[in-house]
Design an enzyme around this catalytic site. Structure first.
Site, mmCIF file in Angstrom:
data_model
loop_
_atom_site.group_PDB
_atom_site.id
_atom_site.type_symbol
_atom_site.label_atom_id
_atom_site.label_comp_id
_atom_site.label_asym_id
_atom_site.label_seq_id
_atom_site.Cartn_x
_atom_site.Cartn_y
_atom_site.Cartn_z
ATOM 1 N N HIS A 170 -11.415 9.975 -3.733
ATOM 2 C CA HIS A 170 -10.042 10.251 -4.172
ATOM 3 C C HIS A 170 -9.896 9.998 -5.664
ATOM 4 O O HIS A 170 -10.591 9.153 -6.235
ATOM 5 C CB HIS A 170 -9.028 9.401 -3.398
ATOM 6 C CG HIS A 170 -9.266 7.927 -3.461
ATOM 7 N ND1 HIS A 170 -10.200 7.284 -2.672
ATOM 8 C CD2 HIS A 170 -8.700 6.956 -4.226
ATOM 9 C CE1 HIS A 170 -10.186 5.992 -2.937
ATOM 10 N NE2 HIS A 170 -9.290 5.767 -3.891
ATOM 11 N N HIS A 212 -6.882 9.107 -8.493
ATOM 12 C CA HIS A 212 -5.514 8.652 -8.721
ATOM 13 C C HIS A 212 -4.919 9.471 -9.859
ATOM 14 O O HIS A 212 -5.550 9.624 -10.920
ATOM 15 C CB HIS A 212 -5.487 7.187 -9.163
ATOM 16 C CG HIS A 212 -6.032 6.219 -8.156
ATOM 17 N ND1 HIS A 212 -5.221 5.371 -7.432
ATOM 18 C CD2 HIS A 212 -7.300 5.939 -7.759
ATOM 19 C CE1 HIS A 212 -5.964 4.608 -6.634
ATOM 20 N NE2 HIS A 212 -7.233 4.935 -6.818
HETATM 21 P P1 AMP Z 1 -9.097 2.600 -4.473
HETATM 22 O O1 AMP Z 1 -10.009 2.830 -3.282
HETATM 23 O O2 AMP Z 1 -9.336 1.289 -5.141
HETATM 24 O O3 AMP Z 1 -9.129 3.746 -5.446
HETATM 25 O O4 AMP Z 1 -7.618 2.479 -3.953
HETATM 26 C C1 AMP Z 1 -7.131 3.059 -2.767
HETATM 27 C C2 AMP Z 1 -5.680 3.331 -2.958
HETATM 28 O O5 AMP Z 1 -5.170 3.789 -1.715
HETATM 29 C C3 AMP Z 1 -4.824 2.125 -3.376
HETATM 30 O O6 AMP Z 1 -4.165 2.452 -4.588
HETATM 31 C C4 AMP Z 1 -3.856 1.930 -2.209
HETATM 32 O O7 AMP Z 1 -2.576 1.552 -2.645
HETATM 33 C C5 AMP Z 1 -3.847 3.303 -1.582
HETATM 34 N N1 AMP Z 1 -3.542 3.325 -0.164
HETATM 35 C C6 AMP Z 1 -4.020 2.510 0.796
HETATM 36 N N2 AMP Z 1 -3.541 2.885 2.003
HETATM 37 C C7 AMP Z 1 -2.769 3.973 1.797
HETATM 38 C C8 AMP Z 1 -1.992 4.817 2.655
HETATM 39 N N3 AMP Z 1 -1.933 4.627 3.968
HETATM 40 N N4 AMP Z 1 -1.305 5.836 2.081
HETATM 41 C C9 AMP Z 1 -1.364 6.043 0.750
HETATM 42 N N5 AMP Z 1 -2.076 5.285 -0.107
HETATM 43 C C10 AMP Z 1 -2.758 4.256 0.409
#
Ligand code: AMP
Length: 145
Positions: free
Chosen positions: A103, A105
């Site tokens: 993913h 951001h």
């Molecule tokens: P990262 O893997 O460090 O890039 O971060 C994962 C991101 O997913 C974080 O910013 C979380 O806030 C976000 N996140 C976790 N669970 C969910 C969810 N159910 N829906 C949307 N975002 C999420």
């Protein structure tokens, strides 16, 4: 573990097993709001095909994903009247990755502001729904979830 886990949160969102504030979807990608936004409009863009991150994603899938990231970034920028956009992406836990489905951001930034810190509580659903609606409108996305 360095294999793809089919039960990660984003895989569940893709299968419709968990809810998400979707802002854009096509055959290859899905974009939805981060529920712990670093700024209002913080969006995640993911490929539908499974991969953990940049290190194992198929290069053609990555190219398609990046087209989507640009499209979503433009929509987020317009919807939030942002002055700039940060793109962040982490690969494996030591680098800060928490969800092991690739993913990007997309984080809108206004002049004089800095994104973050990460909120301790999930953003209110009605606030996320309102922001998602604005981004969908900017993208001309027919999604109504
Ligand atoms: P990262 O893997 O460090 O890039 O971060 C994962 C991101 O997913 C974080 O910013 C979380 O806030 C976000 N996140 C976790 N669970 C969910 C969810 N159910 N829906 C949307 N975002 C999420």
């Amino acid at each position: 573990m360095t294999t793809y886990d089919n039960d990660n949160i984003f895989a569940k969102i893709l299968r419709g097993e968990l809810p998400a504030h979707k802002v854009y979807e096509d055959d290859d990608i899905l974009a939805f709001l981060d529920i712990f936004p670093l700024s209002e409009g913080h969006t995640l863009v993911i490929p539908k095909a499974p991969s953990r991150n940049l290190l194992d994603i198929d290069p053609d899938t990555l190219c398609t994903l990046m087209r989507g990231v640009q499209k979503v970034a433009l929509g987020v920028k317009e919807a939030l009247e942002a002055d700039g956009i940060q793109i962040r992406q982490y690969n494996e836990a030591p680098a800060g990755q928490e969800v092991f489905h690739t993913h990007f951001h997309v984080i809108p930034v206004k002049e004089g502001q800095r994104p973050g810190p990460r909120p301790s509580d999930m953003a209110p659903q009605e606030q996320l729904a309102a922001v998602a609606g604005k981004i969908r409108a900017a993208l001309g996305s027919g999604l109504n979830t």
